[in-house]
Design a protein around this motif. Structure first.
Motif, PDB file in Angstrom:
ATOM      1  N   ALA A  32       0.830  -1.205   0.000  1.00 27.37           N
ATOM      2  CA  ALA A  32       0.000   0.000   0.000  1.00 27.37           C
ATOM      3  C   ALA A  32       0.863   1.254   0.000  1.00 27.37           C
ATOM      4  O   ALA A  32       0.571   2.230  -0.714  1.00 27.37           O
TER       5      ALA A  32
ATOM      6  N   SER B 243      -1.580  -2.724   8.897  1.00 31.66           N
ATOM      7  CA  SER B 243      -2.064  -3.916   8.199  1.00 31.66           C
ATOM      8  C   SER B 243      -2.563  -4.894   9.247  1.00 31.66           C
ATOM      9  O   SER B 243      -3.541  -4.618   9.924  1.00 31.66           O
TER      10      SER B 243
ATOM     11  N   ASP C 119      -5.044   0.938   4.349  1.00 34.02           N
ATOM     12  CA  ASP C 119      -5.276  -0.445   4.742  1.00 34.02           C
ATOM     13  C   ASP C 119      -6.065  -0.449   6.049  1.00 34.02           C
ATOM     14  O   ASP C 119      -7.270  -0.232   6.029  1.00 34.02           O
TER      15      ASP C 119
ATOM     16  N   GLY D  58      -6.080  -0.033   0.929  1.00 27.94           N
ATOM     17  CA  GLY D  58      -4.771  -0.655   0.839  1.00 27.94           C
ATOM     18  C   GLY D  58      -4.556  -1.324  -0.500  1.00 27.94           C
ATOM     19  O   GLY D  58      -5.386  -1.224  -1.417  1.00 27.94           O
TER      20      GLY D  58
END
Length: 321
Positions: A25, A85, A114, A166
């Motif tokens: 991302a 993440s 994300d 993301g």
């Protein structure tokens, strides 16, 4: 990535890298800006990579990315993207949320990439705003932060902030920024350099559903299931929402998915439970309730039948000690 352009060029953007951030991302957001600088023949954009202590940060893929500076030395940029993440709440504490609130007071427009919106929401900066994040985390995020309007779109840009799901969605968001700041021709040339399809609309769904494009009624049925994971609809109620009888719903799923709707629905709930077990620290009982099971015992039995091991065994296997 703010909606209104800043007063100066090059436009400066900060990227706050939280532990196990999604490297794809971050690179997908920066590369279009780098290419825009090259094609434009001058620095249209600049970026800074920020970590908690200025040290390199390990991404979710195990690779390490060097940081430009730490929190204490970070410049106040017009825009700041929080990049996360897996286990997005792992790196969030009072120091980080206070720092984010200070940035907001200083006029920095904050966004999440994300699962970066977890940090912004924990800081109380997203109440009554519309945001997006990776589809896997949407049900959990909505439960954790009910005052935030979390939607499954590619990216969102408002006067208050920005967010993207993301992955390649960061390319679309950066292309949108280039288009708004410097025009369609430059954005198209950047897109061609990236060998990227025509930019998706912000409201595009992040993913297709099984059977998507095959039958609109099937798509609606699956969307209803995904919207009611915590409090599952009965098959009769689901059929009624679609204007079908339960036999008609059975025929629809058998025709396109070779699977009865009851089983498909349970498998969706168990797949969501699998993600929660690996990516959150919630007790098994809470996860059972969040996935529509009346008790931890009924959840454990269903999970073991489907995945071949219990929820606790899954966690021990992936989190030794």
């Amino acid at each position: 990535m703010r909606l209104q352009p800043p007063d100066t060029v090059p436009e400066r953007i900060g990227f706050l890298l939280l532990p196990r951030f999604a490297m794809v991302a971050v690179f997908s957001a920066i590369e279009p800006l780098r290419i825009a600088n090259r094609i434009g023949g001058r620095a249209l954009f600049e970026w800074a990579l920020i970590s908690r202590d200025g040290e390199p940060v390990v991404a979710s893929n195990g690779m390490t990315l060097a940081a430009t500076c730490g929190l204490a030395e970070a410049p106040i940029t017009p825009s700041l993207a929080v990049c996360a993440s897996f286990e997005p709440e792992h790196g969030i504490d009072d120091e980080l949320t206070a720092w984010l609130r200070e940035r907001a007071v200083a006029g920095c427009v904050l966004g999440g990439m994300d699962t970066g919106c977890y940090a912004l929401a924990a800081a109380g900066l997203l109440d009554d705003q519309t945001v997006t994040l990776h589809w896997e985390c949407l049900p959990e995020f909505r439960t954790r932060f009910p005052r935030v309007d979390a939607v499954e779109s590619i990216y969102e840009i408002t006067a208050e902030g920005f967010s993207c799901a993301g992955g390649s969605a960061a390319i679309d968001m950066s292309l949108d920024l280039i288009r708004r700041r410097h025009g369609e021709p430059l954005a198209d040339r950047v897109r061609e350099q990236l060998v990227h399809d025509q930019g998706r609309q912000p409201a595009s769904r992040q993913r297709g559903s099984p059977g998507q494009g095959v039958d609109p009624l099937l798509n609606r049925a699956i969307a209803l299931m995904e919207a009611h994971l915590e409090a599952p609809l009965s098959i009769q109620a689901l059929a009624g929402e679609l204007g079908l009888g339960w036999r008609g719903l059975e025929r629809l799923f058998e025709r396109y998915l070779a699977c009865p709707p009851q089983r498909f629905y349970v498998e969706r709930r168990l797949a969501h439970a699998h993600r929660l077990l690996l990516e959150t620290r919630h007790p098994v009982t809470q996860i059972a309730l969040a996935c529509g099971f009346a008790s931890a015992s009924s959840f454990t039995r269903a999970f073991r039948r489907h995945h071949g091991l219990t929820p606790s065994q899954l966690r021990r296997r992936h989190r030794p000690g």
